[in-house]
Design a protein around this motif. Sequence first.
Motif, mmCIF file in Angstrom:
data_model
loop_
_atom_site.group_PDB
_atom_site.id
_atom_site.type_symbol
_atom_site.label_atom_id
_atom_site.label_comp_id
_atom_site.label_asym_id
_atom_site.label_seq_id
_atom_site.Cartn_x
_atom_site.Cartn_y
_atom_site.Cartn_z
ATOM 1 N N GLU A 133 4.488 -17.072 2.583
ATOM 2 C CA GLU A 133 4.060 -16.609 1.258
ATOM 3 C C GLU A 133 3.732 -15.115 1.271
ATOM 4 N N SER A 134 3.115 -14.647 2.343
ATOM 5 C CA SER A 134 2.763 -13.226 2.414
ATOM 6 C C SER A 134 4.006 -12.344 2.398
ATOM 7 N N ARG A 135 5.070 -12.794 3.028
ATOM 8 C CA ARG A 135 6.326 -12.044 3.006
ATOM 9 C C ARG A 135 6.908 -12.022 1.588
ATOM 10 N N ALA A 136 6.835 -13.174 0.913
ATOM 11 C CA ALA A 136 7.397 -13.275 -0.438
ATOM 12 C C ALA A 136 6.621 -12.422 -1.443
ATOM 13 N N PHE A 137 5.300 -12.241 -1.204
ATOM 14 C CA PHE A 137 4.461 -11.505 -2.148
ATOM 15 C C PHE A 137 4.425 -10.002 -1.866
ATOM 16 N N ARG A 138 5.056 -9.543 -0.768
ATOM 17 C CA ARG A 138 4.985 -8.119 -0.462
ATOM 18 C C ARG A 138 5.526 -7.226 -1.587
ATOM 19 N N PRO A 139 6.646 -7.557 -2.250
ATOM 20 C CA PRO A 139 7.135 -6.682 -3.314
ATOM 21 C C PRO A 139 6.163 -6.546 -4.493
ATOM 22 N N ALA A 140 5.283 -7.548 -4.678
ATOM 23 C CA ALA A 140 4.331 -7.504 -5.790
ATOM 24 C C ALA A 140 3.022 -6.825 -5.420
ATOM 25 N N ALA A 141 2.858 -6.471 -4.148
ATOM 26 C CA ALA A 141 1.598 -5.867 -3.702
ATOM 27 C C ALA A 141 1.421 -4.483 -4.336
ATOM 28 N N GLU A 142 0.178 -4.190 -4.690
ATOM 29 C CA GLU A 142 -0.157 -2.896 -5.278
ATOM 30 C C GLU A 142 -1.022 -2.100 -4.322
ATOM 31 N N ARG A 143 -0.833 -0.799 -4.350
ATOM 32 C CA ARG A 143 -1.612 0.054 -3.456
ATOM 33 C C ARG A 143 -3.053 0.131 -3.948
ATOM 34 N N PHE A 144 -3.990 -0.128 -3.049
ATOM 35 C CA PHE A 144 -5.416 0.015 -3.325
ATOM 36 C C PHE A 144 -5.974 0.966 -2.279
ATOM 37 N N MET A 145 -6.280 2.188 -2.706
ATOM 38 C CA MET A 145 -6.705 3.230 -1.785
ATOM 39 C C MET A 145 -5.636 3.393 -0.685
ATOM 40 N N TYR A 180 -3.561 -11.051 0.175
ATOM 41 C CA TYR A 180 -2.742 -10.592 1.289
ATOM 42 C C TYR A 180 -2.893 -9.076 1.406
ATOM 43 N N LEU A 181 -3.088 -8.611 2.624
ATOM 44 C CA LEU A 181 -3.284 -7.189 2.893
ATOM 45 C C LEU A 181 -2.130 -6.681 3.743
ATOM 46 N N TYR A 182 -1.622 -5.505 3.383
ATOM 47 C CA TYR A 182 -0.473 -4.944 4.082
ATOM 48 C C TYR A 182 -0.773 -3.506 4.500
ATOM 49 N N TYR A 183 -0.536 -3.240 5.773
ATOM 50 C CA TYR A 183 -0.622 -1.885 6.325
ATOM 51 C C TYR A 183 0.725 -1.638 7.015
ATOM 52 N N ASP A 184 1.710 -1.244 6.244
ATOM 53 C CA ASP A 184 3.064 -1.168 6.792
ATOM 54 C C ASP A 184 3.736 0.176 6.519
ATOM 55 N N GLU A 185 2.906 1.209 6.378
ATOM 56 C CA GLU A 185 3.383 2.581 6.291
ATOM 57 C C GLU A 185 2.501 3.433 7.203
ATOM 58 N N PRO A 186 3.020 4.507 7.760
ATOM 59 C CA PRO A 186 2.189 5.364 8.622
ATOM 60 C C PRO A 186 0.991 5.919 7.857
ATOM 61 N N GLY A 187 -0.176 5.878 8.494
ATOM 62 C CA GLY A 187 -1.373 6.467 7.912
ATOM 63 C C GLY A 187 -2.205 5.550 7.042
ATOM 64 N N LEU A 188 -1.822 4.281 6.916
ATOM 65 C CA LEU A 188 -2.636 3.351 6.123
ATOM 66 C C LEU A 188 -3.825 2.864 6.945
ATOM 67 N N GLY A 189 -4.908 2.496 6.259
ATOM 68 C CA GLY A 189 -6.124 2.033 6.921
ATOM 69 C C GLY A 189 -7.252 1.968 5.923
ATOM 70 N N ILE A 190 -8.452 1.718 6.396
ATOM 71 C CA ILE A 190 -9.641 1.682 5.542
ATOM 72 C C ILE A 190 -10.762 2.396 6.267
ATOM 73 N N ASP A 191 -11.412 3.332 5.584
ATOM 74 C CA ASP A 191 -12.549 4.042 6.157
ATOM 75 C C ASP A 191 -13.759 3.109 6.264
ATOM 76 N N PRO A 192 -14.771 3.462 7.053
ATOM 77 C CA PRO A 192 -15.956 2.611 7.213
ATOM 78 C C PRO A 192 -16.595 2.280 5.869
ATOM 79 N N HIS A 193 -16.935 0.997 5.675
ATOM 80 C CA HIS A 193 -17.480 0.533 4.406
ATOM 81 C C HIS A 193 -18.083 -0.856 4.596
#
Length: 244
Positions: free
Chosen positions: A99-111, A150-163
């Motif tokens: 399901e996570s693979r199928a939903f990747r095209p619908a994922a939106e960038r959040f930060m 579903y969370l995706y980090y599949d481009e260079p430089g993606l991540g989340i700062d401390p929070h």
Amino acid sequence: MAYAEETSALVQRLSELSTDLTAAERENLKFLLSMAAGGVLSGHAQKIPEPLRRSALGTTQRTLPKLLAGAREKFPTGIVYYGLAPFLSDADLSALDEESRAFRPAAERFMDHYVASGAPTARDISLSPMVLSFLTENVGEIAPTRRANYLYYDEPGLGIDPHVDKDEFSLNILTMLEHRAGSGQRSELILHPPGQDAIHLHLKAGESLIFFADSVTHQRTRTTADEAIRLVSFGYRTLGGTHE
């Protein structure tokens, strides 16, 4: 007065203050403390003397769990469980992976990462009796939020700062579905429990982390070239022992 004594006194005062706050006010205080901790951990406070920075970080990290109390006192690192989860079968993991693979095209960038919500399989598994029973047995009464992302980090430089997370994700199940390594240093999840060394985690495919995401500062370091990460996150709200 030494910084350590000042820190203890301020933690006590902030903890006492939180008992008189509404849920919304306490959430705002938690957000401010999270921002302060994130600023120190991200290196945005380099001009402040090191002893004072350590004191500030200690104050924020030690205060956050006290704002919510309850079962958190049993888990000083914030980690409830780490490893292959007994409540997720091979069939569950396979269904989430598909399901996570199928939903990747619908994922939106959040930060600095991508998120896909509203996936029915993920939602149903997050509400399954096996999952809810495991959580209740370990941390007490919880309220499912029906939030499964579903969370995706599949481009260079993606991540989340401390929070820290909001109340609706006060207890988080984070399950790795895929981590394809790149050519550089691998992205990792780091937890910063109060008064302890940072905990560096490299979840393998199929492994889960259950932790108090609303009271322990955490981050994901940046991805490198050719690195790709897919995870599923289930959010729950703890009910017992909070300052309601």
